[in-house]
Write a protein that holds these residues in place. Structure first.
Motif, PDB file in Angstrom:
ATOM      1  N   LEU A  25      23.912 -58.856  39.520  1.00 39.97           N
ATOM      2  CA  LEU A  25      24.067 -58.594  38.091  1.00 39.97           C
ATOM      3  C   LEU A  25      24.324 -59.870  37.302  1.00 39.97           C
ATOM      4  N   LYS A  26      23.775 -59.894  36.099  1.00 36.28           N
ATOM      5  CA  LYS A  26      23.905 -61.018  35.188  1.00 36.28           C
ATOM      6  C   LYS A  26      24.585 -60.553  33.904  1.00 36.28           C
ATOM      7  N   PRO A  27      25.212 -61.460  33.171  1.00 35.12           N
ATOM      8  CA  PRO A  27      25.836 -61.069  31.898  1.00 35.12           C
ATOM      9  C   PRO A  27      24.858 -60.375  30.952  1.00 35.12           C
ATOM     10  N   GLU A  28      23.589 -60.770  30.973  1.00 34.05           N
ATOM     11  CA  GLU A  28      22.607 -60.149  30.106  1.00 34.05           C
ATOM     12  C   GLU A  28      22.260 -58.719  30.506  1.00 34.05           C
ATOM     13  N   ASP A  29      22.765 -58.260  31.654  1.00 38.01           N
ATOM     14  CA  ASP A  29      22.601 -56.867  32.042  1.00 38.01           C
ATOM     15  C   ASP A  29      23.622 -55.962  31.364  1.00 38.01           C
ATOM     16  N   THR A  30      24.578 -56.541  30.668  1.00 39.30           N
ATOM     17  CA  THR A  30      25.602 -55.767  29.983  1.00 39.30           C
ATOM     18  C   THR A  30      24.965 -54.854  28.945  1.00 39.30           C
ATOM     19  N   ALA A  31      25.234 -53.565  29.058  1.00 34.84           N
ATOM     20  CA  ALA A  31      24.646 -52.580  28.156  1.00 34.84           C
ATOM     21  C   ALA A  31      25.176 -51.197  28.500  1.00 34.84           C
ATOM     22  N   VAL A  32      24.874 -50.247  27.638  1.00 35.20           N
ATOM     23  CA  VAL A  32      25.064 -48.847  27.969  1.00 35.20           C
ATOM     24  C   VAL A  32      23.787 -48.376  28.655  1.00 35.20           C
ATOM     25  N   TYR A  33      23.917 -47.812  29.825  1.00 36.62           N
ATOM     26  CA  TYR A  33      22.771 -47.362  30.602  1.00 36.62           C
ATOM     27  C   TYR A  33      22.599 -45.860  30.470  1.00 36.62           C
ATOM     28  N   TYR A  34      21.371 -45.453  30.144  1.00 34.39           N
ATOM     29  CA  TYR A  34      21.059 -44.052  29.912  1.00 34.39           C
ATOM     30  C   TYR A  34      20.052 -43.537  30.931  1.00 34.39           C
ATOM     31  N   CYS A  35      20.288 -42.348  31.401  1.00 32.72           N
ATOM     32  CA  CYS A  35      19.347 -41.628  32.238  1.00 32.72           C
ATOM     33  C   CYS A  35      18.513 -40.712  31.350  1.00 32.72           C
ATOM     34  N   ALA A  36      17.215 -40.575  31.650  1.00 30.03           N
ATOM     35  CA  ALA A  36      16.334 -39.772  30.812  1.00 30.03           C
ATOM     36  C   ALA A  36      15.311 -39.011  31.639  1.00 30.03           C
ATOM     37  N   GLY A  37      14.940 -37.822  31.154  1.00 29.89           N
ATOM     38  CA  GLY A  37      13.923 -37.001  31.786  1.00 29.89           C
ATOM     39  C   GLY A  37      12.637 -37.038  30.992  1.00 29.89           C
ATOM     40  N   ALA A  38      11.506 -37.235  31.672  1.00 31.69           N
ATOM     41  CA  ALA A  38      10.217 -37.395  31.027  1.00 31.69           C
ATOM     42  C   ALA A  38       9.568 -36.049  30.702  1.00 31.69           C
ATOM     43  N   ARG A  39       8.525 -36.118  29.875  1.00 35.60           N
ATOM     44  CA  ARG A  39       7.780 -34.927  29.480  1.00 35.60           C
ATOM     45  C   ARG A  39       6.856 -34.422  30.572  1.00 35.60           C
ATOM     46  N   ASP A  40       6.591 -35.261  31.572  1.00 34.88           N
ATOM     47  CA  ASP A  40       5.763 -34.859  32.692  1.00 34.88           C
ATOM     48  C   ASP A  40       6.396 -35.363  33.981  1.00 34.88           C
ATOM     49  N   GLY A  41       5.637 -35.342  35.062  1.00 35.64           N
ATOM     50  CA  GLY A  41       6.196 -35.710  36.352  1.00 35.64           C
ATOM     51  C   GLY A  41       5.993 -37.149  36.752  1.00 35.64           C
ATOM     52  N   PHE A  42       5.540 -37.985  35.830  1.00 35.63           N
ATOM     53  CA  PHE A  42       5.136 -39.340  36.180  1.00 35.63           C
ATOM     54  C   PHE A  42       6.003 -40.391  35.518  1.00 35.63           C
ATOM     55  N   THR A  43       5.754 -41.648  35.860  1.00 36.03           N
ATOM     56  CA  THR A  43       6.551 -42.755  35.342  1.00 36.03           C
ATOM     57  C   THR A  43       6.051 -43.193  33.975  1.00 36.03           C
TER      58      THR A  43
END
Length: 124
Positions: free
Chosen positions: A86-104
């Motif tokens: 981890l780096k200082p620039e990784d500092t953030a609020v991390y969010y999990c999200a579900g997509a509209r389909d089954g793909f990336t």
């Protein structure tokens, strides 16, 4: 329809590792692509990683590739984000999200379910 709850964030030092978890509920979880996004103060929410519905295909932002790993366990309805070096620039609020389909997808507007976020702070 789908509830997502992130956990695992905290205050760590540069070079440390942290594993985030996203616990999901709802029938559509197992058929949905999942993603991790992050947002630092004063910045836009940006794509971090995504995984398809089966957990066989992944994609990453260039800034985290080789350091972060996304995975999922559909039997437990959980998505993970392993973060190494981890780096200082990784500092953030991390969010999990579900997509509209089954793909990336790396597009914010392709996700219609979001968790509340978990804070990751990396000190130097």
């Amino acid at each position: 329809q789908v509830q997502l709850v992130e956990s695992g964030g905290g205050l760590v030092q540069a070079g440390d590792s942290v594993s985030l978890s996203c616990a999901g509920s709802g029938r559509s979880f197992r058929s949905s692509g999942m993603g991790w996004f992050r947002q630092a103060p004063g910045k836009e929410r940006e794509f971090v990683a995504a995984i398809d519905w089966r957990g066989r295909i992944t994609r990453y932002a260039d800034s985290v590739k080789s350091r972060f790993t996304i995975s999922r366990d559909n039997a437990k309805s959980t998505v993970y984000l392993q973060m190494n070096s981890l780096k200082p620039e990784d500092t953030a609020v991390y969010y999990c999200a579900g997509a509209r389909d089954g793909f990336t997808s790396s597009a914010r507007n392709w996700y219609n379910y979001w968790g509340q976020g978990t804070q990751v702070t990396v000190s130097s």
